[in-house]
Design an enzyme around this catalytic site. Structure first.
Site, mmCIF file in Angstrom:
data_model
loop_
_atom_site.group_PDB
_atom_site.id
_atom_site.type_symbol
_atom_site.label_atom_id
_atom_site.label_comp_id
_atom_site.label_asym_id
_atom_site.label_seq_id
_atom_site.Cartn_x
_atom_site.Cartn_y
_atom_site.Cartn_z
ATOM 1 N N LYS A 126 0.806 -1.117 -0.133
ATOM 2 C CA LYS A 126 -0.029 -0.003 0.014
ATOM 3 C C LYS A 126 1.005 1.433 0.239
ATOM 4 O O LYS A 126 0.498 2.290 -1.019
ATOM 5 C CB LYS A 126 -0.954 0.079 1.076
ATOM 6 C CG LYS A 126 -1.855 1.156 1.284
ATOM 7 C CD LYS A 126 -2.505 1.157 2.698
ATOM 8 C CE LYS A 126 -2.143 2.124 3.723
ATOM 9 N NZ LYS A 126 -2.903 2.321 4.732
ATOM 10 N N ASP A 145 -6.964 0.998 1.275
ATOM 11 C CA ASP A 145 -6.618 1.556 2.754
ATOM 12 C C ASP A 145 -8.050 1.186 3.517
ATOM 13 O O ASP A 145 -8.840 0.432 2.795
ATOM 14 C CB ASP A 145 -6.498 3.034 2.869
ATOM 15 C CG ASP A 145 -7.685 3.904 2.647
ATOM 16 O OD1 ASP A 145 -8.678 3.353 2.044
ATOM 17 O OD2 ASP A 145 -7.715 4.915 3.027
#
Ligand code: SF4
Length: 227
Positions: A126, A145
């Site tokens: 991420k 997220d």
């Protein structure tokens, strides 16, 4: 309870159209002025609000400017500089280690590949995706997220639970040209309307195509639990 469009590609297209209209200026909300600052800010932002990270980084970026500055900072000193951030001790350790590697192995430059980035301590897929997209203009994935995770499940775009599995699902149905904005739109919608605990379904632009919509719906598909 709304009815999602079938197939999922149509659901995604409609969701994107409506969210682009709702949030025309959607973009990253971390403040940074170079790739190193971006990397540091993204590492700090894990499980912490962007507002707090921005407040801390305003001073941090005045004190430390190069990878060597961070790498050579004593652990206790760097931890104290970020101690209003969640997990500040671990994050200080990650930043010092990542910056030591950047200085020693990458000529002081933040790497521009997924594998080199994820080799840095504290940098997962991420974080690497955010740095690639906003630091290097390289879009090779979708940042998943907590907002993306929650809302894509609520909207029946995915049934996967873990971020990496959700990303794999999304890469199949989100047009590549939207991979970067998809995340920002979800984050804006998650902050403004589709919040974790008390989403404002009555005022949601996606209500009629959302199977989690609370009006006469029973279940929050993000958790699988009753509202
Ligand atoms: S706010 Fe409600 S209707 Fe809108 S996407 Fe979230 S759960 Fe669905």
């Amino acid at each position: 309870m709304g009815t999602p469009l079938d197939p999922r590609t149509e659901q995604v297209t409609e969701v994107l159209d409506r969210l682009y209209a709702e949030y025309p200026d959607s973009t990253i909300s971390l403040n940074y002025s170079n790739r190193l600052e971006l990397l540091i800010a993204v590492i700090l932002s894990a499980q912490c609000t962007d507002e707090r990270v921005n407040a801390v980084c305003a001073d941090l970026f005045e004190t430390y400017t190069t990878p060597e500055d961070y790498a050579n900072a004593p652990q206790a000193e760097l931890a104290a500089a970020i101690d209003s951030i969640t997990y500040y001790n671990n994050k200080a350790k990650y930043i010092r280690s990542a910056c030591a590697d950047i200085a020693a192995e990458h000529d002081g430059e933040v790497p521009d590949t997924m594998s080199e980035l994820t080799d840095l301590m504290g940098v997962g897929r991420k974080t690497a995706n955010v740095v690639l997209q906003h630091g290097h203009d390289v879009v090779e994935g979708i940042v998943v997220d907590t907002h993306v995770q929650r809302i894509t499940r609520r909207l029946a775009i995915t049934e996967a639970e873990r971020p990496e599995a959700i990303e794999r699902d999304l890469l199949d149905v989100v047009p590549e040209s939207d991979w970067q904005q998809f995340t920002h739109l979800m984050i804006d919608h998650g902050r403004a309307t589709c919040t974790a605990r008390n989403p404002d379904c009555a005022d949601c632009t996606l209500a009629d195509i959302c199977p989690s919509e609370k009006g006469d719906g029973d279940v929050d598909l993000a958790s699988g639990e009753a509202w």
